[in-house]
Write a protein that holds these residues in place. Structure first.
Motif, PDB file in Angstrom:
ATOM      1  N   LEU A   1       0.906  -1.139  -0.134  1.00  0.00           N
ATOM      2  CA  LEU A   1       0.145  -0.037   0.012  1.00  0.00           C
ATOM      3  C   LEU A   1       0.884   1.226  -0.016  1.00  0.00           C
ATOM      4  N   CYS A   2       1.899   1.084   0.802  1.00  0.00           N
ATOM      5  CA  CYS A   2       2.982   2.564   1.076  1.00  0.00           C
ATOM      6  C   CYS A   2       3.515   2.713  -0.260  1.00  0.00           C
ATOM      7  N   LYS A   3       4.059   1.646  -1.063  1.00  0.00           N
ATOM      8  CA  LYS A   3       4.806   1.723  -2.023  1.00  0.00           C
ATOM      9  C   LYS A   3       4.039   2.230  -3.280  1.00  0.00           C
ATOM     10  N   ASP A   4       2.625   1.691  -3.520  1.00  0.00           N
ATOM     11  CA  ASP A   4       1.760   2.265  -4.426  1.00  0.00           C
ATOM     12  C   ASP A   4       1.377   3.464  -4.313  1.00  0.00           C
ATOM     13  N   ALA A   5       0.935   3.970  -2.968  1.00  0.00           N
ATOM     14  CA  ALA A   5       0.736   5.434  -2.732  1.00  0.00           C
ATOM     15  C   ALA A   5       2.110   6.302  -3.009  1.00  0.00           C
ATOM     16  N   GLU A   6       3.185   5.739  -2.940  1.00  0.00           N
ATOM     17  CA  GLU A   6       4.382   6.528  -2.968  1.00  0.00           C
ATOM     18  C   GLU A   6       4.563   7.059  -4.442  1.00  0.00           C
ATOM     19  N   ASN A   7       4.216   5.836  -5.308  1.00  0.00           N
ATOM     20  CA  ASN A   7       4.482   5.980  -6.702  1.00  0.00           C
ATOM     21  C   ASN A   7       3.243   7.138  -7.288  1.00  0.00           C
ATOM     22  N   LEU A   8       2.284   7.395  -6.632  1.00  0.00           N
ATOM     23  CA  LEU A   8       1.314   8.408  -6.822  1.00  0.00           C
ATOM     24  C   LEU A   8       1.505   9.804  -6.411  1.00  0.00           C
ATOM     25  N   GLY A   9       2.560   9.948  -5.340  1.00  0.00           N
ATOM     26  CA  GLY A   9       2.826  11.117  -4.865  1.00  0.00           C
ATOM     27  C   GLY A   9       2.473  11.316  -3.359  1.00  0.00           C
ATOM     28  N   TYR A  10       2.191  10.262  -2.758  1.00  0.00           N
ATOM     29  CA  TYR A  10       1.642  10.311  -1.345  1.00  0.00           C
ATOM     30  C   TYR A  10       2.624   9.772  -0.580  1.00  0.00           C
ATOM     31  N   SER A  11       2.666  10.212   0.778  1.00  0.00           N
ATOM     32  CA  SER A  11       3.721   9.694   1.783  1.00  0.00           C
ATOM     33  C   SER A  11       3.050   9.049   3.064  1.00  0.00           C
ATOM     34  N   ILE A  12       2.861   7.685   2.978  1.00  0.00           N
ATOM     35  CA  ILE A  12       2.172   6.970   4.269  1.00  0.00           C
ATOM     36  C   ILE A  12       3.231   6.057   4.967  1.00  0.00           C
ATOM     37  N   PHE A  13       3.232   6.217   6.278  1.00  0.00           N
ATOM     38  CA  PHE A  13       3.944   5.582   7.334  1.00  0.00           C
ATOM     39  C   PHE A  13       3.555   5.163   8.320  1.00  0.00           C
ATOM     40  N   ALA A  14       4.107   3.880   8.845  1.00  0.00           N
ATOM     41  CA  ALA A  14       3.567   3.249  10.192  1.00  0.00           C
ATOM     42  C   ALA A  14       4.137   4.113  11.237  1.00  0.00           C
ATOM     43  N   ALA A  15       3.036   4.686  12.108  1.00  0.00           N
ATOM     44  CA  ALA A  15       3.530   5.335  13.339  1.00  0.00           C
ATOM     45  C   ALA A  15       3.483   4.550  14.652  1.00  0.00           C
ATOM     46  N   SER A  16       2.737   3.364  14.611  1.00  0.00           N
ATOM     47  CA  SER A  16       2.553   2.262  15.600  1.00  0.00           C
ATOM     48  C   SER A  16       1.794   1.118  15.274  1.00  0.00           C
ATOM     49  N   ALA A  17       2.301   0.028  15.571  1.00  0.00           N
ATOM     50  CA  ALA A  17       1.755  -1.177  14.915  1.00  0.00           C
ATOM     51  C   ALA A  17       1.631  -2.252  16.451  1.00  0.00           C
ATOM     52  N   PHE A  18       2.097  -3.167  16.043  1.00  0.00           N
ATOM     53  CA  PHE A  18       2.096  -4.380  17.150  1.00  0.00           C
ATOM     54  C   PHE A  18       2.562  -3.631  18.439  1.00  0.00           C
ATOM     55  N   ARG A  19       1.778  -4.037  19.460  1.00  0.00           N
ATOM     56  CA  ARG A  19       2.116  -3.649  20.843  1.00  0.00           C
ATOM     57  C   ARG A  19       1.761  -4.841  22.077  1.00  0.00           C
ATOM     58  N   ASP A  20       2.521  -5.572  22.719  1.00  0.00           N
ATOM     59  CA  ASP A  20       2.257  -6.329  23.777  1.00  0.00           C
ATOM     60  C   ASP A  20       1.686  -5.979  24.822  1.00  0.00           C
ATOM     61  N   PHE A  21       1.282  -6.715  25.842  1.00  0.00           N
ATOM     62  CA  PHE A  21       0.235  -6.345  26.807  1.00  0.00           C
ATOM     63  C   PHE A  21       1.080  -5.286  27.697  1.00  0.00           C
ATOM     64  N   ASP A  22       2.272  -5.510  27.814  1.00  0.00           N
ATOM     65  CA  ASP A  22       2.973  -4.592  28.944  1.00  0.00           C
ATOM     66  C   ASP A  22       3.179  -3.272  28.346  1.00  0.00           C
ATOM     67  N   ARG A  23       3.452  -3.398  27.054  1.00  0.00           N
ATOM     68  CA  ARG A  23       3.630  -1.863  26.436  1.00  0.00           C
ATOM     69  C   ARG A  23       2.177  -1.158  26.453  1.00  0.00           C
ATOM     70  N   GLN A  24       1.148  -1.849  26.173  1.00  0.00           N
ATOM     71  CA  GLN A  24      -0.389  -1.150  26.007  1.00  0.00           C
ATOM     72  C   GLN A  24      -0.571  -0.690  27.473  1.00  0.00           C
ATOM     73  N   LYS A  25       0.012  -1.536  28.424  1.00  0.00           N
ATOM     74  CA  LYS A  25      -0.597  -1.080  29.900  1.00  0.00           C
ATOM     75  C   LYS A  25       0.033   0.074  30.322  1.00  0.00           C
ATOM     76  N   THR A  26       1.556   0.177  29.905  1.00  0.00           N
ATOM     77  CA  THR A  26       2.120   1.327  30.203  1.00  0.00           C
ATOM     78  C   THR A  26       1.676   2.676  29.407  1.00  0.00           C
ATOM     79  N   ILE A  27       1.180   2.540  28.247  1.00  0.00           N
ATOM     80  CA  ILE A  27       0.676   3.489  27.648  1.00  0.00           C
ATOM     81  C   ILE A  27      -0.783   3.890  28.140  1.00  0.00           C
ATOM     82  N   TYR A  28      -1.728   3.009  28.440  1.00  0.00           N
ATOM     83  CA  TYR A  28      -2.896   3.298  29.066  1.00  0.00           C
ATOM     84  C   TYR A  28      -2.761   3.943  30.345  1.00  0.00           C
ATOM     85  N   ASP A  29      -1.951   3.376  31.313  1.00  0.00           N
ATOM     86  CA  ASP A  29      -1.690   3.944  32.491  1.00  0.00           C
ATOM     87  C   ASP A  29      -1.043   5.379  32.822  1.00  0.00           C
ATOM     88  N   CYS A  30      -0.500   5.645  31.574  1.00  0.00           N
ATOM     89  CA  CYS A  30       0.068   6.980  31.297  1.00  0.00           C
ATOM     90  C   CYS A  30      -1.211   7.929  31.138  1.00  0.00           C
TER      91      CYS A  30
END
Length: 222
Positions: free
Chosen positions: A128-157
């Motif tokens: 998807l990102c490559k095809d978008a790039e070829n059309l002049g768009y810039s798409i990046f992953a900002a966050s993806a897989f997060r395990d239980f502990d990482r999600q707990k840290t974020i939520y608690d924050c």
């Protein structure tokens, strides 16, 4: 009701608990393609608590349990590795769940290193990102897989900043985030701030094209 193989006792119990309006609604429900026999008691509960006469709304609430308050009667999923797994405020993953096959998103399609997705999901996201790039768009992953502990840290924050009630409106509790499945990805575009993604040209391109790569806009505004 008899044709749906309910017993006489069950039928009599239902008839006694509903009024004429609800009776008419049930007739509409029974003939709808989304009707599920095993969810009938849920439909009745929603009708009686909400007084709604909207068949689509009743079916949605009964089929997804969304007539209940968030984080009530939470069930542990039994199909965590299935791409169709449902994870939300009513269905949770085991605390130690981690997808079997994770792949790091290529640097040119991520805002920093170490962002992982389910292997197949990653392949399609990069396409998807490559095809978008070829059309002049810039798409990046900002966050993806997060395990239980990482999600707990974020939520608690977030809870420490805004309190639990407010945090629950925009952040998932640990074990109940789709990010833990490895199938979910937050993206950003040309603005460089993923919370402003809806203001970018990339957002509108993705709304028209993301489904071609197997993605949907998971949550609409509000």
């Amino acid at each position: 009701l008899y044709t749906l193989q309910y017993t006489e006792k069950e039928v009599l119990g239902m008839v006694e608990s509903i009024n004429d309006i609800e009776y008419c609604l049930l007739n509409e429900l029974f003939t709808h393609s989304k009707f599920r026999k095993k969810r009938l008691t849920k439909y009745l509960e929603y009708i009686q608590s909400s007084h709604s006469n909207n068949v689509e709304e009743i079916l949605l609430a009964g089929n997804t349990n969304t007539y209940r308050g968030f984080y009530t009667d939470i069930k542990l999923v039994s199909n965590a590795d299935n791409p169709l797994v449902l994870v939300n405020k009513y269905y949770r993953l085991p605390n130690d769940y981690k997808p079997k096959y994770l792949k790091e998103v290529k640097n040119q399609y991520a805002i920093y290193g170490g962002i992982y997705l389910n292997y197949e999901t990653c392949f399609h996201f990069e396409k998807l990102c490559k095809d978008a790039e070829n059309l002049g768009y810039s798409i990046f992953a900002a966050s993806a897989f997060r395990d239980f502990d990482r999600q707990k840290t974020i939520y608690d924050c977030y809870v420490s900043y805004d309190g639990k009630t407010k945090a629950d409106t925009y952040s998932a509790r640990a074990g109940q985030s789709e990010h833990q499945t490895g199938y979910a990805v937050d993206v950003q575009g040309s603005f460089g701030i993923y919370t402003d993604f809806a203001k970018t040209k990339e957002f509108f391109w993705m709304k028209r094209n993301a489904h071609k790569y197997g993605f949907i806009l998971r949550y609409n505004i509000n």
